[in-house]
Each structure stands twice: as C-alpha cells, then as structure tokens.
Scaffold this active site. Sequence first.
Site, mmCIF file in Angstrom:
data_model
loop_
_atom_site.group_PDB
_atom_site.id
_atom_site.type_symbol
_atom_site.label_atom_id
_atom_site.label_comp_id
_atom_site.label_asym_id
_atom_site.label_seq_id
_atom_site.Cartn_x
_atom_site.Cartn_y
_atom_site.Cartn_z
ATOM 1 N N HIS A 107 0.812 -1.227 0.000
ATOM 2 C CA HIS A 107 0.000 0.000 0.000
ATOM 3 C C HIS A 107 0.841 1.270 0.000
ATOM 4 C CE1 HIS A 107 0.876 0.057 4.334
ATOM 5 N NE2 HIS A 107 0.401 1.287 4.367
ATOM 6 N N ASP A 108 2.037 1.223 0.560
ATOM 7 C CA ASP A 108 2.875 2.421 0.650
ATOM 8 C C ASP A 108 4.024 2.425 -0.349
ATOM 9 O OD1 ASP A 108 1.683 4.116 2.457
ATOM 10 O OD2 ASP A 108 2.808 3.399 4.198
ATOM 11 N N HIS A 157 1.943 10.179 -2.676
ATOM 12 C CA HIS A 157 2.382 8.780 -2.602
ATOM 13 C C HIS A 157 1.243 7.805 -2.903
ATOM 14 C CE1 HIS A 157 0.607 8.357 1.488
ATOM 15 N NE2 HIS A 157 0.689 7.054 1.267
ATOM 16 N N HIS A 217 -5.979 4.020 0.059
ATOM 17 C CA HIS A 217 -5.984 3.780 1.506
ATOM 18 C C HIS A 217 -6.039 5.042 2.350
ATOM 19 C CE1 HIS A 217 -1.631 4.267 0.723
ATOM 20 N NE2 HIS A 217 -1.522 4.617 1.980
ATOM 21 N N HIS A 218 -5.931 6.229 1.726
ATOM 22 C CA HIS A 218 -6.100 7.478 2.466
ATOM 23 C C HIS A 218 -7.431 8.167 2.130
ATOM 24 C CE1 HIS A 218 -2.415 7.833 4.752
ATOM 25 N NE2 HIS A 218 -1.741 7.396 3.691
ATOM 26 N N ASP A 238 -3.697 0.523 8.730
ATOM 27 C CA ASP A 238 -2.655 1.527 8.519
ATOM 28 C C ASP A 238 -2.696 2.604 9.600
ATOM 29 O OD1 ASP A 238 -0.580 2.879 7.059
ATOM 30 O OD2 ASP A 238 -2.097 4.213 6.211
ATOM 31 N N LYS A 242 5.479 5.656 -1.431
ATOM 32 C CA LYS A 242 6.322 6.485 -0.563
ATOM 33 C C LYS A 242 7.786 6.445 -0.970
ATOM 34 C CE LYS A 242 3.706 7.153 3.662
ATOM 35 N NZ LYS A 242 3.587 6.878 5.113
#
Length: 448
Positions: free
Chosen positions: A315-316, A344, A368-369, A397, A319
Amino acid sequence: MAATLKLSELISSLSYALDITEGQPEGHCIRSCWIGMHIGQCIGLPPQRLWDLYYAILLKDLGCSSNAARICELYQTDDRSFKQDFKQVGAGLPQLLGFVFKNTGTHSEGWARRAASVLKVLRHGRMMADELINTRCHRGADIARQLRFNENVARGIQSLDEHWDGSGRPLGLRGDAIPLNSRIALLAQVIDVFHITHGRQAALEQALRRAGGWFDPELVAAFRRVGARPDFWRQLEADDIDQAVLKLEPAQYAVPLDEDYLDEIAEGFGQVVDSKSPFTAGHSQRVGHYADQIAAELELGQERRRWLKRGALLHDVGKLGVSNTILDKPGKLEADEWEAVKRHAAYTEAILGRIEHFAELAWVAGAHHERPDGGGYPRGLSGDAIALETRIITAADIFDAINAERPYHPATPAPQTLDIMRRHLGSAIDPACFAALEQVLRQEGALS
C-alpha cells in the site's frame, strides 16, 4: 492469477518503484535492461546467463531505499535529487567537488550550517560514501535472495558499484573479479542516465571515457557495436520499450509464478518500502498482518484475504517517491511538503496499475487514504465508493501509524491508540473495520 502472470511482467512493473526511489526518470531500470541485454547478446552469453543478467539489471536498485534516510542525515539534503545527480558524477576531482557543493547542506538552516556540512563531507566523504554503498549493495542482494533469485543475480546486485580499475565499492574488486552481471549493469545504467539527459552521443562518450576505469573495455567495445545499429536506439526511445524488454527474457528459463511466490514478492517489496525510513521498519508487514486478521473477522474468503494482504503489503510503495527530508521530519509539514506526501497514494496506484492483473489491487491499495466522509485523497471518495478492502487497509494503517513510533510522536500503547481512533469513526475510519480490529487486538493480547 499466478498461472497467467509472468515473473518478468511483475518484476519489470515493480522496477518503476525503484526508479522513483533513485530519483530517475520513469523506466530507468527497463531501459538499462534493454541496453545490458543487448551487450550480453553481443558478447555471446548463453540463455541461462542472459536470464541472470536480465533480473540483475531489473533489480539492480533493490537496496536503494535502505540508505535514503542516512543520505539525508549525513549530507543534509534531499535523498532523491542527491541520488539522481550522483549517477552522473564521474571520477574526476572537479566533478566530485561540484557534486558535493551542489548537493550538500541544501536543507541546512543558514550558510554557516551549510558550510559546516560541506566541510564534513570534504573531510569524511570517502568513509560516508563507503557506508552508504555498502548498505545499499548488501541489502539489495539479501532481498534478491529472499525473492528466490540465484547467486548470480544477487552478486550482480551486490557488486553494482565496483569499477574495473578497483576504485569502486563495496569490496574494491578489480577486473574479472567483478561479476560480469555487475559490469554490464553499471555500464548500462550510466549509458541510460546520459542518454536520457544528454543524448546518444553523450552516452557513447561517457562509455568510452570511462573504459578501463569504471568499465570493462571489452564491454564498452561491445556497446559500440550495439550502438551502431539505429534500430537499437529507436526501440530504446520508443513508448513501448517495456513490452520490448518483456520479450528479451529467455523463455526457456521462465520461473513458475505460483501463489506462494506472489506472496513472497509482495513481502520483499514491502521490505524495500519499509527500509526507506527507520520509523517505518516493519510497517508494511504489520499492516499486512492486521489487514488479514480484520478480513478474517469480517469473514472474507481465504482467497480474497490472500489477495488483500498483498495489497496491504504494497500500500505504501508510492512512498519510495517521497523524500526522507519530508518523511522523517519531526515537526509540522509545510503545505508543499504535505502535498508531496499526499502524492504517494497516486504513485502506489500508478506503480501497481502497470501490472494488468493487479488493476483492482492498484485501485484498492492506492485509495488507503480515502475517508468515508469524503475528506481523503487522492480522489476524495466517500461512503460505499470506497471498497471494503480499502477500508480494511485504512484501519490497519491508521492503527500502526499511531501505535508505532514516528518522527512526530512516540509509540502509543494499543488502548490509547484505539481511543484516538474512536474519535474518527464514521469520518475517517469504517466502524465495522474498527470493531474487527479491536477484536483482533483483544485476541492477540494487546488489550487487557
């Protein structure tokens, strides 16, 4: 899915994540692979050796995230621009000094502190560079081994920064003692960097100038033969270069990509992401675990849970495109820094979206954000427009982001973390996912 997804498709797509970590233009590893494979073919490597070379080049930057935080700390600068410029620096003293003055202390407050940073590098630069390259090379080789690649691939990654004349790192190997995959990968990398920034002639000139120094002269001679063919350059500069590179993998040595191997690759690239910052060590692994357990509580099927865990592990991945000067900043972010962080999520979707079979996973992981109340990013989705699997990853998260130590707050015990999360139920966090998370933590003994 595994039966129809090729290893070359998966690794070449994920290599774009390594490009953004290195501050390189999109497709750097792909183009380097095209260059290096043609050099390998020109010198007559057999198919198995070409297969090893193929993956050594695509994964050459596998350890690149592991020294990002240290670069920011030692040089007081942006890690991505530092790495981008470093790939263009030769061995000459004027170039090295120019690089140091340009890239050191750019994030120091005031000229006095910047001058102190430059002086430190001038005094200890060799030792600092040794540390950074050692970390990167050995970490990359270790992850390659975890991903089931053989020693020829792993050693090719580990010795990427060795030079033909013995002036390189991490072991100061010389001549034929340097693995052939490393020699070809370094040459291909430099050719791509100078081709992208200055054109074909500059790429050839750099190869010739460094022959016998950085590069094996015989490989440079092979590149001259390859570079004399207009079709080589036309395809290198074409929009479909990624498809051309997929066709270069020796098909007879293709590795079966089963479901277990897909899991391992997701975990391996999760480690690449977590290596970006000391504050995110283990984050992807923990989010993957909590997401899987929340999904179990919500009675998702085993196959869907396995699919979801891969998305949580990755998911990240976006980044990798954010500077550590921002990720590790202890204070409040400026508006432009916050915008860089927010990008990201879109990076994650774009990277995973390159894999045709990951299209849905890319959407789920990249969102996811997003927030149930519509106040999230990157699209401002709300309510049922946010997939259940995304809401699960979000809950996992947020829990780990609060529970674990971060540069802007100490570690928070699980009960207090849940208290903080309760204030955002229905707005940022799905209540059903939160309830499932609470049950998971209780079962694992994190709550009394």
